[in-house]
Motif scaffolding. Structure first.
Motif, PDB file in Angstrom:
ATOM      1  N   ASN A  61       0.809  -1.227   0.000  1.00 44.67           N
ATOM      2  CA  ASN A  61       0.000   0.000   0.000  1.00 44.67           C
ATOM      3  C   ASN A  61       0.840   1.274   0.000  1.00 44.67           C
ATOM      4  O   ASN A  61       0.390   2.324   0.485  1.00 44.67           O
ATOM      5  CB  ASN A  61      -0.961   0.014   1.194  1.00 44.67           C
ATOM      6  CG  ASN A  61      -2.030  -1.052   1.096  1.00 44.67           C
ATOM      7  OD1 ASN A  61      -2.551  -1.324   0.017  1.00 44.67           O
ATOM      8  ND2 ASN A  61      -2.337  -1.689   2.211  1.00 44.67           N
ATOM      9  N   LEU A  62       2.058   1.194  -0.529  1.00 45.78           N
ATOM     10  CA  LEU A  62       2.930   2.361  -0.669  1.00 45.78           C
ATOM     11  C   LEU A  62       3.271   2.542  -2.146  1.00 45.78           C
ATOM     12  O   LEU A  62       3.723   1.596  -2.800  1.00 45.78           O
ATOM     13  CB  LEU A  62       4.208   2.195   0.158  1.00 45.78           C
ATOM     14  CG  LEU A  62       4.023   2.067   1.671  1.00 45.78           C
ATOM     15  CD1 LEU A  62       5.359   1.760   2.337  1.00 45.78           C
ATOM     16  CD2 LEU A  62       3.396   3.323   2.267  1.00 45.78           C
ATOM     17  N   TRP A  63       3.085   3.764  -2.639  1.00 47.27           N
ATOM     18  CA  TRP A  63       3.238   4.010  -4.064  1.00 47.27           C
ATOM     19  C   TRP A  63       3.948   5.335  -4.316  1.00 47.27           C
ATOM     20  O   TRP A  63       3.733   6.316  -3.593  1.00 47.27           O
ATOM     21  CB  TRP A  63       1.875   4.065  -4.751  1.00 47.27           C
ATOM     22  CG  TRP A  63       1.084   2.811  -4.643  1.00 47.27           C
ATOM     23  CD1 TRP A  63       0.255   2.431  -3.622  1.00 47.27           C
ATOM     24  CD2 TRP A  63       1.059   1.740  -5.590  1.00 47.27           C
ATOM     25  NE1 TRP A  63      -0.289   1.204  -3.873  1.00 47.27           N
ATOM     26  CE2 TRP A  63       0.176   0.750  -5.082  1.00 47.27           C
ATOM     27  CE3 TRP A  63       1.678   1.535  -6.821  1.00 47.27           C
ATOM     28  CZ2 TRP A  63      -0.085  -0.424  -5.760  1.00 47.27           C
ATOM     29  CZ3 TRP A  63       1.411   0.361  -7.502  1.00 47.27           C
ATOM     30  CH2 TRP A  63       0.547  -0.614  -6.973  1.00 47.27           C
ATOM     31  N   ALA A  64       4.767   5.359  -5.366  1.00 50.81           N
ATOM     32  CA  ALA A  64       5.294   6.614  -5.915  1.00 50.81           C
ATOM     33  C   ALA A  64       4.458   6.946  -7.145  1.00 50.81           C
ATOM     34  O   ALA A  64       4.342   6.132  -8.067  1.00 50.81           O
ATOM     35  CB  ALA A  64       6.764   6.469  -6.292  1.00 50.81           C
ATOM     36  N   LEU A  65       3.853   8.127  -7.157  1.00 59.36           N
ATOM     37  CA  LEU A  65       2.971   8.538  -8.246  1.00 59.36           C
ATOM     38  C   LEU A  65       3.482   9.834  -8.878  1.00 59.36           C
ATOM     39  O   LEU A  65       3.910  10.751  -8.156  1.00 59.36           O
ATOM     40  CB  LEU A  65       1.544   8.768  -7.744  1.00 59.36           C
ATOM     41  CG  LEU A  65       0.823   7.589  -7.113  1.00 59.36           C
ATOM     42  CD1 LEU A  65      -0.591   7.996  -6.707  1.00 59.36           C
ATOM     43  CD2 LEU A  65       0.772   6.409  -8.067  1.00 59.36           C
ATOM     44  N   PRO A  66       3.431   9.950 -10.201  1.00 63.62           N
ATOM     45  CA  PRO A  66       3.868  11.191 -10.851  1.00 63.62           C
ATOM     46  C   PRO A  66       2.952  12.362 -10.504  1.00 63.62           C
ATOM     47  O   PRO A  66       1.720  12.210 -10.467  1.00 63.62           O
ATOM     48  CB  PRO A  66       3.785  10.861 -12.345  1.00 63.62           C
ATOM     49  CG  PRO A  66       3.736   9.374 -12.420  1.00 63.62           C
ATOM     50  CD  PRO A  66       3.057   8.910 -11.170  1.00 63.62           C
ATOM     51  N   LEU A  67       3.544  13.501 -10.271  1.00 66.34           N
ATOM     52  CA  LEU A  67       2.744  14.715 -10.083  1.00 66.34           C
ATOM     53  C   LEU A  67       1.881  15.002 -11.302  1.00 66.34           C
ATOM     54  O   LEU A  67       0.811  15.603 -11.191  1.00 66.34           O
ATOM     55  CB  LEU A  67       3.674  15.906  -9.825  1.00 66.34           C
ATOM     56  CG  LEU A  67       4.275  16.017  -8.422  1.00 66.34           C
ATOM     57  CD1 LEU A  67       5.515  16.892  -8.449  1.00 66.34           C
ATOM     58  CD2 LEU A  67       3.241  16.584  -7.450  1.00 66.34           C
ATOM     59  N   SER A  68       2.334  14.559 -12.471  1.00 69.02           N
ATOM     60  CA  SER A  68       1.607  14.837 -13.717  1.00 69.02           C
ATOM     61  C   SER A  68       0.243  14.159 -13.761  1.00 69.02           C
ATOM     62  O   SER A  68      -0.583  14.486 -14.611  1.00 69.02           O
ATOM     63  CB  SER A  68       2.437  14.383 -14.925  1.00 69.02           C
ATOM     64  OG  SER A  68       2.703  12.993 -14.860  1.00 69.02           O
ATOM     65  N   LEU A  69      -0.027  13.226 -12.838  1.00 72.34           N
ATOM     66  CA  LEU A  69      -1.353  12.620 -12.795  1.00 72.34           C
ATOM     67  C   LEU A  69      -2.446  13.647 -12.523  1.00 72.34           C
ATOM     68  O   LEU A  69      -3.613  13.412 -12.821  1.00 72.34           O
ATOM     69  CB  LEU A  69      -1.400  11.520 -11.722  1.00 72.34           C
ATOM     70  CG  LEU A  69      -0.641  10.225 -12.032  1.00 72.34           C
ATOM     71  CD1 LEU A  69      -0.743   9.262 -10.865  1.00 72.34           C
ATOM     72  CD2 LEU A  69      -1.176   9.571 -13.304  1.00 72.34           C
ATOM     73  N   TRP A  70      -2.056  14.805 -11.941  1.00 75.64           N
ATOM     74  CA  TRP A  70      -3.045  15.858 -11.692  1.00 75.64           C
ATOM     75  C   TRP A  70      -3.609  16.405 -12.993  1.00 75.64           C
ATOM     76  O   TRP A  70      -4.753  16.845 -13.038  1.00 75.64           O
ATOM     77  CB  TRP A  70      -2.418  17.009 -10.906  1.00 75.64           C
ATOM     78  CG  TRP A  70      -2.108  16.705  -9.483  1.00 75.64           C
ATOM     79  CD1 TRP A  70      -0.878  16.441  -8.966  1.00 75.64           C
ATOM     80  CD2 TRP A  70      -3.008  16.622  -8.368  1.00 75.64           C
ATOM     81  NE1 TRP A  70      -0.955  16.199  -7.605  1.00 75.64           N
ATOM     82  CE2 TRP A  70      -2.248  16.313  -7.216  1.00 75.64           C
ATOM     83  CE3 TRP A  70      -4.381  16.783  -8.240  1.00 75.64           C
ATOM     84  CZ2 TRP A  70      -2.823  16.166  -5.961  1.00 75.64           C
ATOM     85  CZ3 TRP A  70      -4.950  16.635  -6.988  1.00 75.64           C
ATOM     86  CH2 TRP A  70      -4.170  16.329  -5.863  1.00 75.64           C
ATOM     87  N   TRP A  71      -2.760  16.465 -14.041  1.00 80.05           N
ATOM     88  CA  TRP A  71      -3.217  17.147 -15.255  1.00 80.05           C
ATOM     89  C   TRP A  71      -3.113  16.310 -16.536  1.00 80.05           C
ATOM     90  O   TRP A  71      -3.739  16.640 -17.535  1.00 80.05           O
ATOM     91  CB  TRP A  71      -2.427  18.449 -15.456  1.00 80.05           C
ATOM     92  CG  TRP A  71      -0.970  18.242 -15.707  1.00 80.05           C
ATOM     93  CD1 TRP A  71      -0.355  17.941 -16.892  1.00 80.05           C
ATOM     94  CD2 TRP A  71       0.090  18.316 -14.728  1.00 80.05           C
ATOM     95  NE1 TRP A  71       1.004  17.821 -16.704  1.00 80.05           N
ATOM     96  CE2 TRP A  71       1.297  18.062 -15.393  1.00 80.05           C
ATOM     97  CE3 TRP A  71       0.120  18.590 -13.357  1.00 80.05           C
ATOM     98  CZ2 TRP A  71       2.540  18.055 -14.728  1.00 80.05           C
ATOM     99  CZ3 TRP A  71       1.332  18.581 -12.713  1.00 80.05           C
ATOM    100  CH2 TRP A  71       2.525  18.328 -13.383  1.00 80.05           C
TER     101      TRP A  71
END
Length: 280
Positions: free
Chosen positions: A265-275
């Motif tokens: 349940n730990l993830w690195a997600l791109p900030l670009s997922l916002w846009w």
């Protein structure tokens, strides 16, 4: 106070702004100015001063009821005496943005009042500390943010050119931008979420904690660089281990491009997922 120099500006502000604040030292002429304006105003404007003990007691005992009971245009003099009024004023203005609804005077000697005013004007956010375990040694003070990342860039003299010349974005600006997006999400979400920060007295911290109405939490860390490693999950792992019954997931938002798992349940997600457009 030389009223002739500011009266025209005050009248103009009242014509298009729901809340106008006159700030100055005591005995500088604020009360005289607003009472004079009330007499000259073609529309009736009620004048109340919180120097009056009865008015002050009413405002402090039921701030929301006090504000909701005021009809039409109102002047509240020495409003710093009851900072509890600022959130009800904000709520009233959210419901009805009539120009000139509230004219407030503030004496410049109460720091708490300044904070409340800045919050009411959406220029400052105090993010409270999350704590549900009385046995934990946590920092209970709120974290203070300037929630407008564009304004923050202005104060930091961070232009488009200077940011483009850097190897990466400043972490504080990115964190502020994420905060502003989370605040929007919290405001419109049907899940009735609340937003917090988390920090122990040994400086283990998580930038943001989202909590739902069941008390379940999601921790969010913000990293401005394009790489991420296990050390960036230190605070999230601590929260996961110490609040295992409530912890749902931990996320590190970073400037990379890939969604990467870093454990249960730990993830690195791109900030670009916002846009960025989502893949089908």
């Amino acid at each position: 106070m030389h009223t002739k120099h500011i009266t025209s500006q005050l009248v103009a502000a009242l014509a298009d702004t729901p809340v106008v604040v006159i700030n100055g030292a005591r005995q500088s002429g604020k009360s005289t100015l607003v009472q004079m304006l009330a007499r000259a105003d073609p529309e009736p404007r009620r004048y109340l001063t919180l120097d009056d003990p009865v008015v002050l007691k009413a405002a402090r005992s039921d701030p929301a009821g006090f504000i909701n009971g005021l009809q039409g245009q109102v002047t509240l003099d020495e409003v710093q005496r009851a900072p509890e009024l600022f959130l009800p004023i904000k709520a009233a203005v959210d419901r009805n943005r009539q120009p000139g609804r509230f004219l407030l005077t503030v004496s410049a000697d109460v720091m708490l009042c300044y904070f409340a005013l800045l919050e009411m004007l959406f220029l400052l956010v105090r993010l409270p500390s999350w704590e549900r375990n009385p046995g934990k040694r946590l920092v209970k003070a709120p974290t203070v943010f300037l929630p407008d990342s564009g304004m923050l860039c202005y104060f930091l003299a961070a232009t488009a050119e200077s940011l483009a010349a850097r190897p990466g974005l400043p972490g504080g600006i990115v964190e502020t931008w994420v905060l502003s997006e989370l605040l929007k999400h919290v405001a419109f979400s049907s899940l009735r979420l609340s937003l917090w920060h988390y920090r122990t007295q040994t400086n283990i911290e998580v930038d943001f904690v989202l909590e739902n109405r069941l008390g379940q939490i999601t921790g969010i860390e913000v990293k401005a660089s394009a790489t991420v490693d296990g050390k960036d999950f230190k605070g999230l792992r601590h929260l996961q281990e110490t609040e295992s019954a409530l912890f749902q997931r931990g996320i590190v938002l970073y400037a990379g491009r890939e969604v990467v798992p870093f454990g249960d349940n730990l993830w690195a997600l791109p900030l670009s997922l916002w846009w960025a457009p989502q893949r089908q």
